[in-house]
Scaffold this motif. Structure first.
Motif, PDB file in Angstrom:
ATOM      1  N   TYR A 201      16.783   3.032  -6.612  1.00 27.98           N
ATOM      2  CA  TYR A 201      15.863   2.081  -5.993  1.00 27.98           C
ATOM      3  C   TYR A 201      14.427   2.528  -6.220  1.00 27.98           C
ATOM      4  O   TYR A 201      13.548   1.737  -6.575  1.00 27.98           O
ATOM      5  CB  TYR A 201      16.193   1.988  -4.506  1.00 27.98           C
ATOM      6  CG  TYR A 201      15.234   1.153  -3.699  1.00 27.98           C
ATOM      7  CD1 TYR A 201      14.743  -0.055  -4.178  1.00 27.98           C
ATOM      8  CD2 TYR A 201      14.828   1.573  -2.436  1.00 27.98           C
ATOM      9  CE1 TYR A 201      13.883  -0.824  -3.424  1.00 27.98           C
ATOM     10  CE2 TYR A 201      13.960   0.808  -1.674  1.00 27.98           C
ATOM     11  CZ  TYR A 201      13.486  -0.387  -2.185  1.00 27.98           C
ATOM     12  OH  TYR A 201      12.620  -1.139  -1.445  1.00 27.98           O
ATOM     13  N   GLN A 202      14.164   3.818  -6.046  1.00 27.00           N
ATOM     14  CA  GLN A 202      12.817   4.342  -6.233  1.00 27.00           C
ATOM     15  C   GLN A 202      12.353   4.185  -7.679  1.00 27.00           C
ATOM     16  O   GLN A 202      11.160   3.967  -7.933  1.00 27.00           O
ATOM     17  CB  GLN A 202      12.779   5.815  -5.833  1.00 27.00           C
ATOM     18  CG  GLN A 202      12.924   6.029  -4.337  1.00 27.00           C
ATOM     19  CD  GLN A 202      13.172   7.477  -4.006  1.00 27.00           C
ATOM     20  OE1 GLN A 202      13.815   8.200  -4.758  1.00 27.00           O
ATOM     21  NE2 GLN A 202      12.672   7.919  -2.869  1.00 27.00           N
ATOM     22  N   ALA A 203      13.267   4.319  -8.623  1.00 27.97           N
ATOM     23  CA  ALA A 203      12.883   4.182 -10.031  1.00 27.97           C
ATOM     24  C   ALA A 203      12.318   2.794 -10.318  1.00 27.97           C
ATOM     25  O   ALA A 203      11.332   2.642 -11.045  1.00 27.97           O
ATOM     26  CB  ALA A 203      14.089   4.468 -10.926  1.00 27.97           C
ATOM     27  N   VAL A 204      12.939   1.770  -9.733  1.00 29.29           N
ATOM     28  CA  VAL A 204      12.444   0.403  -9.911  1.00 29.29           C
ATOM     29  C   VAL A 204      11.062   0.253  -9.281  1.00 29.29           C
ATOM     30  O   VAL A 204      10.127  -0.282  -9.882  1.00 29.29           O
ATOM     31  CB  VAL A 204      13.427  -0.607  -9.303  1.00 29.29           C
ATOM     32  CG1 VAL A 204      12.870  -2.021  -9.387  1.00 29.29           C
ATOM     33  CG2 VAL A 204      14.777  -0.532 -10.021  1.00 29.29           C
ATOM     34  N   ILE A 208       7.323  -0.535 -11.305  1.00 29.99           N
ATOM     35  CA  ILE A 208       6.426  -1.641 -10.946  1.00 29.99           C
ATOM     36  C   ILE A 208       5.058  -1.110 -10.539  1.00 29.99           C
ATOM     37  O   ILE A 208       4.008  -1.612 -10.964  1.00 29.99           O
ATOM     38  CB  ILE A 208       7.037  -2.471  -9.804  1.00 29.99           C
ATOM     39  CG1 ILE A 208       8.341  -3.127 -10.265  1.00 29.99           C
ATOM     40  CG2 ILE A 208       6.053  -3.523  -9.295  1.00 29.99           C
ATOM     41  CD1 ILE A 208       9.114  -3.809  -9.149  1.00 29.99           C
ATOM     42  N   GLU A 209       5.064  -0.072  -9.733  1.00 31.11           N
ATOM     43  CA  GLU A 209       3.823   0.484  -9.208  1.00 31.11           C
ATOM     44  C   GLU A 209       2.923   1.016 -10.316  1.00 31.11           C
ATOM     45  O   GLU A 209       1.729   0.677 -10.401  1.00 31.11           O
ATOM     46  CB  GLU A 209       4.177   1.604  -8.222  1.00 31.11           C
ATOM     47  CG  GLU A 209       2.998   2.318  -7.621  1.00 31.11           C
ATOM     48  CD  GLU A 209       3.457   3.452  -6.712  1.00 31.11           C
ATOM     49  OE1 GLU A 209       2.586   4.155  -6.182  1.00 31.11           O
ATOM     50  OE2 GLU A 209       4.681   3.624  -6.538  1.00 31.11           O
ATOM     51  N   ILE A 347       1.629  -2.087  -3.836  1.00 35.07           N
ATOM     52  CA  ILE A 347       1.183  -1.062  -2.895  1.00 35.07           C
ATOM     53  C   ILE A 347       2.168  -0.952  -1.738  1.00 35.07           C
ATOM     54  O   ILE A 347       2.519   0.150  -1.293  1.00 35.07           O
ATOM     55  CB  ILE A 347      -0.234  -1.383  -2.374  1.00 35.07           C
ATOM     56  CG1 ILE A 347      -1.235  -1.410  -3.534  1.00 35.07           C
ATOM     57  CG2 ILE A 347      -0.672  -0.340  -1.344  1.00 35.07           C
ATOM     58  CD1 ILE A 347      -2.607  -1.899  -3.126  1.00 35.07           C
ATOM     59  N   SER A 348       2.626  -2.102  -1.243  1.00 34.40           N
ATOM     60  CA  SER A 348       3.608  -2.089  -0.163  1.00 34.40           C
ATOM     61  C   SER A 348       4.889  -1.392  -0.602  1.00 34.40           C
ATOM     62  O   SER A 348       5.442  -0.552   0.122  1.00 34.40           O
ATOM     63  CB  SER A 348       3.914  -3.528   0.274  1.00 34.40           C
ATOM     64  OG  SER A 348       4.858  -3.549   1.323  1.00 34.40           O
ATOM     65  N   SER A 349       5.363  -1.721  -1.806  1.00 36.89           N
ATOM     66  CA  SER A 349       6.591  -1.082  -2.303  1.00 36.89           C
ATOM     67  C   SER A 349       6.371   0.398  -2.552  1.00 36.89           C
ATOM     68  O   SER A 349       7.284   1.211  -2.413  1.00 36.89           O
ATOM     69  CB  SER A 349       7.069  -1.775  -3.577  1.00 36.89           C
ATOM     70  OG  SER A 349       6.184  -1.537  -4.653  1.00 36.89           O
ATOM     71  N   SER A 350       5.132   0.769  -2.923  1.00 35.42           N
ATOM     72  CA  SER A 350       4.800   2.177  -3.102  1.00 35.42           C
ATOM     73  C   SER A 350       5.013   2.946  -1.807  1.00 35.42           C
ATOM     74  O   SER A 350       5.605   4.030  -1.792  1.00 35.42           O
ATOM     75  CB  SER A 350       3.340   2.313  -3.554  1.00 35.42           C
ATOM     76  OG  SER A 350       2.905   3.652  -3.506  1.00 35.42           O
TER      77      SER A 350
END
Length: 556
Positions: A201-204, A208-209, A347-350
């Motif tokens: 999940y973090q890789a995705v 994007i980030e 930024i939110s996903s970061s």
């Protein structure tokens, strides 16, 4: 490496620190990122060398205990845990603020189409995450279709209910706390399912980030070079990279902020026992991550400084209105409205990715402390199906949310001070760990020039730099004029940072009353033997090393 970089949350770290650095040192923010990188990189070498000798999910706690005894080790482990708990709350707040701003819920309050669309996107994202979470072909864990349907239905229901209830209250404290709480609960659930799914999940999120940051930087620099950025723009200059003319206080304060911007790369060391080649890969990942972050920070800071300029109005970096929201303020002028929304979501996903890495690796540090007897044994309980430390995971996640809710209720201006307090706690345990490296390897330093450099000189320089930054900034932070919050004559940053560290002392005394074997040096000391650990075939978690070593670790 994904875990190490994602834990740092580079997009959010830039949004939170760039304007603070500009306010402190003007256009020399890139120089401060380079200065902050140096002790970070030196400390990363210390972590790498310690991981070679003792790969252990306790990381800082385990190494400092071996070097300096149980009391120092306990405080070091406490510093890591409490920093992560504050980080959970901080990350939840940032993820919530940017999510609500991106969705602009207050202007979409009565749009049924919007609710359906967002619900559909939520389902799509959930399905993708589940697909990423599925094990390889030789895995032993499978998820039934019925379970997936139930989970998807629950997620859709929660999304629609949240949009209905929160649409007209997007800017309220209660809304932010509610959305932040849901975020934390979802991420805790992901962490309980195993580290492999968390990492995918973090890789995705990381892809994007970083893509968004590179795009924003490239477009901003292109507009500056072609003179399309506007009258506020300035051309990049070489002296931006040189710290000449800066005071010691500016360098110390900037270094601590930059240490926060880099903080998180050590998360990879807490999953050593669930890694192939645990004596090699986690340490390499930590060091490589620091270089990736340096390149990212320097590029983005130069691009945004050049595009926004240093004015106190509009999009200028000295405008107080942009103090906590740099990237959001510049998103629309640089890349347009549509992509600016994507940037806000990035930024939110970061921050979401960072919360994941605060929870999952830190829970493993708590597990190690419990297994060695530094904490009550119940914190070492593992989930029967997923073999993850479920109680420790819940404590980190829910404790972090409690801190976030409390700080939000006390002051909506607490976010910058939380950042600075995190930086203080981080420099403290980084320094202790670097000192531990020198002490543990003190008998081997004469073996070769490489050993003397990598295990002696570089870690010691990193430890001294971290110590200097911590002491100097703690003295400055004591003033009530430092930061945005204070309690009487004492600054809020000092109370949150140093106060949280001091809180560990009575907690250690309480633990010593019942965890006597650890505090007498019987369960973990410089004679403890560490063996390489790897997960059992087909396992998505620490099924092998953590379950196998849990009952007998004190006897190793």
């Amino acid at each position: 490496m994904v875990i190490a970089v994602t834990s740092v949350a580079p997009a959010y770290s830039l949004a939170a620190t760039l304007t603070a650095l500009v306010a402190l040192v003007g256009p020399k923010a890139p120089a401060l990122f380079i200065i902050g990188f140096i002790p970070t990189m030196l400390t990363a070498f210390a972590f790498r060398e310690l991981a070679k000798k003792a790969p252990d999910c306790g990381s800082t706690f385990t190494w400092t205990t071996r070097a300096f005894g149980p009391w120092v080790g306990w405080i070091s482990g406490w510093a890591l845990v409490i920093a992560s708990m504050v980080g959970v709350g901080n990350g939840a707040q940032v993820a919530t603020v940017y999510l609500l701003e991106a969705l602009d819920l207050h202007s979409l309050a009565h749009s049924t189409a919007t609710r359906i669309a967002v619900g559909g996107v939520a389902v799509a994202v959930f399905v993708v995450l589940v697909a990423l979470r599925l094990p390889d072909n030789d895995g032993t864990q499978r998820h039934s279709t019925a379970l997936l349907v139930i989970e998807a239905a629950v997620l859709v229901l929660l999304t629609v209910v949240a949009l209905v209830m929160l649409s007209s209250h997007a800017q309220s404290v209660a809304t932010q706390i509610a959305v932040g709480g849901v975020t934390v609960l979802v991420l805790v659930a992901l962490c309980l399912r195993g580290i492999d799914g968390t990492q995918r999940y973090q890789a995705v999120l990381l892809a994007i980030e970083l893509s968004m940051l590179l795009m924003v930087s490239g477009v901003a620099l292109w507009k500056v070079i072609t003179h399309d950025a506007g009258p506020q723009a300035v051309m990049p200059q070489v002296n931006w990279f040189l710290p000449r003319g800066l005071s010691a206080s500016s360098i110390a304060g900037g270094t601590v902020l930059c240490v926060f911007a880099f903080w998180g790369w050590d998360a990879s060391l807490s999953v050593s026992e669930e890694t192939k080649e645990p004596r090699r890969n986690p340490g390499r990942a930590a060091v490589i991550a620091t270089f990736i972050l340096l390149l990212t920070y320097v590029l983005v800071s130069v691009a945004l400084q050049a595009f926004a300029g240093f004015g106190s109005t509009g999009i200028g970096l000295r405008n107080p209105a942009n103090a906590n929201d740099t990237l959001a303020a510049l998103g629309n002028p640089v890349i347009g409205t549509g992509l600016a929304v994507v940037l806000l979501l990035a930024i939110s996903s970061s921050s979401v990715g960072a919360v994941l890495t605060y929870v999952a690796p830190t829970a493993r540090t708590v597990l190690a402390m419990a297994v060695y007897g530094a904490l009550p044994r119940r914190f070492a309980l593992l989930h029967r199906q997923y073999q993850t430390p479920w109680l420790a995971t819940l404590v980190i996640g829910l404790g972090g949310f409690a801190i976030y809710a409390l700080m939000t209720l006390l002051s909506r201006n607490s976010l910058p001070d939380m950042v600075s307090s995190l930086a203080l706690v981080t420099t403290f345990y980084y320094a202790l760990t670097a000192y531990a490296c020198v002490w543990i390897y003190r008998g081997d330093l004469r073996e070769s020039a490489g050993t003397f450099l990598l295990r002696g000189v570089l870690p010691l320089l990193g430890a001294l730099a971290m110590t200097w930054a911590f002491v100097w900034n703690a003295i400055d932070a004591y003033s009530p004029a430092y930061g945005k919050t204070h309690v009487g004559p004492v600054g809020g940053v000092f109370i949150m940072g140093v106060g949280l560290l001091v809180l560990g002392i009575p907690l250690a005394l309480l633990c010593a009353l019942r965890q006597r074997a650890f505090f007498r040096g019987k369960t973990l000391n410089d004679k403890t033997v560490f063996t390489d650990a790897a997960t059992e075939p087909g396992s998505d978690s620490a099924l092998g090393p953590l379950r196998r070593r849990q009952p007998t670790r004190a006897n190793h």
